[in-house]
Write a protein that holds these residues in place. Structure first.
Motif, PDB file in Angstrom:
ATOM      1  N   GLU A  27     -33.439  31.383 -38.906  1.00  0.00           N
ATOM      2  CA  GLU A  27     -34.252  30.167 -38.951  1.00  0.00           C
ATOM      3  C   GLU A  27     -34.758  29.897 -40.368  1.00  0.00           C
TER       4      GLU A  27
ATOM      5  N   VAL B 293     -33.305  30.796 -43.183  1.00  0.00           N
ATOM      6  CA  VAL B 293     -32.168  30.320 -43.973  1.00  0.00           C
ATOM      7  C   VAL B 293     -31.988  28.821 -43.751  1.00  0.00           C
ATOM      8  N   ASN B 294     -32.053  28.401 -42.500  1.00  0.00           N
ATOM      9  CA  ASN B 294     -31.901  26.977 -42.193  1.00  0.00           C
ATOM     10  C   ASN B 294     -33.022  26.135 -42.809  1.00  0.00           C
TER      11      ASN B 294
ATOM     12  N   MET C 252     -34.736  26.918 -45.520  1.00  0.00           N
ATOM     13  CA  MET C 252     -34.538  26.923 -46.970  1.00  0.00           C
ATOM     14  C   MET C 252     -33.427  25.937 -47.374  1.00  0.00           C
ATOM     15  N   LYS C 253     -32.418  25.772 -46.532  1.00  0.00           N
ATOM     16  CA  LYS C 253     -31.351  24.817 -46.819  1.00  0.00           C
ATOM     17  C   LYS C 253     -31.882  23.385 -46.802  1.00  0.00           C
ATOM     18  N   MET C 254     -32.886  23.111 -45.972  1.00  0.00           N
ATOM     19  CA  MET C 254     -33.431  21.764 -45.851  1.00  0.00           C
ATOM     20  C   MET C 254     -34.411  21.435 -46.985  1.00  0.00           C
TER      21      MET C 254
END
Length: 64
Positions: free
Chosen positions: A56, A58-59, A61-63
């Protein structure tokens, strides 16, 4: 203060200083029964919960 609390504080400091989320997924138990409970029995699977939290993050941080 027990060892998990000290480790948790240090890991939190690492995350704050680096700006990268760091998860703390160590399970401390006093006996085999507690280990079994925390690995998928009554208390849920704490290792899975930590891994899910990492995914979660990682997701998120991608946003950002």
């Amino acid at each position: 203060m027990n060892i998990n609390m000290m480790e948790g504080k240090v890991i939190a400091q690492v995350g704050m200083k680096s700006g990268i989320p760091v998860l703390f997924g160590v399970i401390a138990t006093e006996n085999i029964e507690q280990a079994i409970e925390r690995s998928g029995s009554k208390a849920g699977n704490k290792g899975y919960e930590c891994a899910l939290g990492a995914i979660e993050m990682v997701n998120v941080m991608k946003m950002v």
